[in-house]
Design an enzyme around this catalytic site. Structure first.
Site, mmCIF file in Angstrom:
data_model
loop_
_atom_site.group_PDB
_atom_site.id
_atom_site.type_symbol
_atom_site.label_atom_id
_atom_site.label_comp_id
_atom_site.label_asym_id
_atom_site.label_seq_id
_atom_site.Cartn_x
_atom_site.Cartn_y
_atom_site.Cartn_z
ATOM 1 N N HIS A 290 -30.488 19.597 23.420
ATOM 2 C CA HIS A 290 -31.749 20.254 22.909
ATOM 3 C C HIS A 290 -32.737 20.131 23.790
ATOM 4 O O HIS A 290 -33.918 20.758 23.488
ATOM 5 C CB HIS A 290 -31.895 19.499 21.603
ATOM 6 N N ASP B 297 -21.006 21.508 20.176
ATOM 7 C CA ASP B 297 -21.777 20.613 19.097
ATOM 8 C C ASP B 297 -22.092 21.474 17.925
ATOM 9 O O ASP B 297 -22.047 22.553 17.889
ATOM 10 C CB ASP B 297 -23.052 20.072 19.807
ATOM 11 N N HIS C 50 -24.808 21.792 16.491
ATOM 12 C CA HIS C 50 -26.108 22.310 16.505
ATOM 13 C C HIS C 50 -26.153 23.098 17.794
ATOM 14 O O HIS C 50 -25.791 22.851 18.917
ATOM 15 C CB HIS C 50 -27.111 21.137 16.663
ATOM 16 N N ASP D 138 -20.103 16.407 16.056
ATOM 17 C CA ASP D 138 -20.521 16.529 14.667
ATOM 18 C C ASP D 138 -20.173 17.772 13.861
ATOM 19 O O ASP D 138 -20.633 17.950 13.078
ATOM 20 C CB ASP D 138 -22.064 16.550 14.833
#
Ligand code: SP5
Ligand code: ZN
Length: 346
Positions: free
Chosen positions: A163, A199, A201, A288
């Site tokens: 991120h 991931d 996200h 995740d």
């Protein structure tokens, strides 16, 4: 497969993150990588080594000088505001959104926290810089090993990275380890590098780093940003820009997606990477996507990760795995090791 690991990750230990109007205990905890490390040792998945120390020029290929200067000195400035701050973490609370200026660096510490961040879920702590810097060394070392002829290497790092942008932190990330690995592969002479982000996200930071470049292809499979963090990037119509047009591809999937659909999407992403003509692969390895993850919404099971590793290995590319998210702490070791194990068996 060589794993690069450094115990300094422990120095980054956030206390609380902002969630729905409350400060809640951080999900991104040191125990995450300790579980992965224990599982790697149990299975004898190859040597575990200390990273080489790279100097800051290796970071400047991805991050801005003023952001690195801020991160390096932020904790000292936070404590200088008030010695009592040493017992607290620093969190941003004000941001330069549209119409406000981000070219000026304010003197006020809180204003600079906002200038260099994207959310209030990412506490900056006493040891954040030391931990992130050691993690970046792990990612750079893994890339260098793969550029030097290793079939694969694993950067077992935290805080995670995908991120983080050229000049901002957020989503538990400070230095973009996957982007640094991809750039290191380029610097070592690999002409075409692909980044595969799995991931839960979207890897907004990594995408942004390479959005206008044709030498690094970025593709990501993630929870649909209409409902999932990081919300403001990761849509299917983001295809790259300028020279990078056609070198970015996103696969947003609805919350609740299970392994069959997820795996078919992985096959598509790997086919695109082959079409690009990648000579090396960086995998942003978030776990995740696991069924039991407390912050995410896909339903992969532990055994599925063996197939994920095998599918990635079948692409036949020299591969750098970079550890990202995965917050079901008791299971994250087995899940990460399953990917590497599945990869190693092909
Ligand atoms: C690297 C990475 O995986 N970063 C993820 C950052 C997600 N931040 C927002 C998490 C929202 C917390 N949700 C709490 C749900 C409680 N049931
Ligand atoms: Zn994640």
């Amino acid at each position: 497969m060589i794993t690069f690991f450094n115990a300094l990750h422990h120095q980054h230990q956030g206390k609380l993150e902002m969630y729905r109007g409350q400060l809640v205990p951080c999900f991104e905890v040191p125990d995450r990588v300790e579980h992965v490390l224990a599982e790697l040792k149990k299975r004898d998945l190859g040597p575990i080594r200390q990273p080489e120390s790279f100097d800051d020029s290796a970071l400047l290929g991805i991050h801005s000088q003023r952001y690195l200067d801020f991160l390096r000195t932020a904790w000292a400035q936070w404590v200088a505001l008030d010695p009592a701050n040493a017992a607290l973490d620093a969190l941003p609370s004000v941001w330069p959104v549209r119409t406000l200026r981000s070219d000026v660096e304010p003197a006020n510490f809180s204003a600079r926290m906002g200038l260099y961040s994207m959310d209030a879920g990412t506490p900056l702590t006493a040891g954040t810089w030391a931990a992130a810097r050691a993690g970046a060394d792990c990612a750079l070392s893994a890339a260098k090993a793969v550029a030097g002829g290793e079939r694969a290497a694993f950067a077992l790092t935290r805080p995670p990275g995908h991120h983080a942008g050229a000049d901002f932190f957020g989503g538990y990330c400070f230095l973009n380890n996957a982007a640094l690995a991809a750039q290191q592969l380029r610097d070592q002479g690999v002409a075409r590098v692909a980044v595969l982000d799995i991931d839960y996200h979207h890897g907004n930071g990594t995408q942004a780093c390479f959005y206008e470049r044709a030498d690094v292809y970025f593709t990501s499979i993630h929870g649909d940003p209409r409902t999932e963090y990081p919300f403001y990037l990761g849509y299917a119509d983001e295809l790259g820009a300028a020279a990078g047009l056609g070198f970015n591809r996103n696969f947003p999937l609805p919350r609740g997606t299970g392994f069959a659909v997820w795996r078919a999407t992985l096959q598509q992403a790997l086919q695109d990477i082959a079409g690009f003509g990648a000579q090396a692969l960086v995998v942003s390895l978030g776990l995740d996507t696991f069924d039991g993850d407390p912050v995410a919404g896909f339903h992969l099971r532990s055994n599925d990760y063996l197939a994920v590793g095998a599918d990635i290995a079948a692409a036949g590319l020299p591969t750098v795995f970079v550890f990202e998210g995965g917050y079901a702490v008791a299971e994250v070791g087995v899940n990460a090791a399953n990917v590497l194990h599945g990869f190693a068996q092909i």
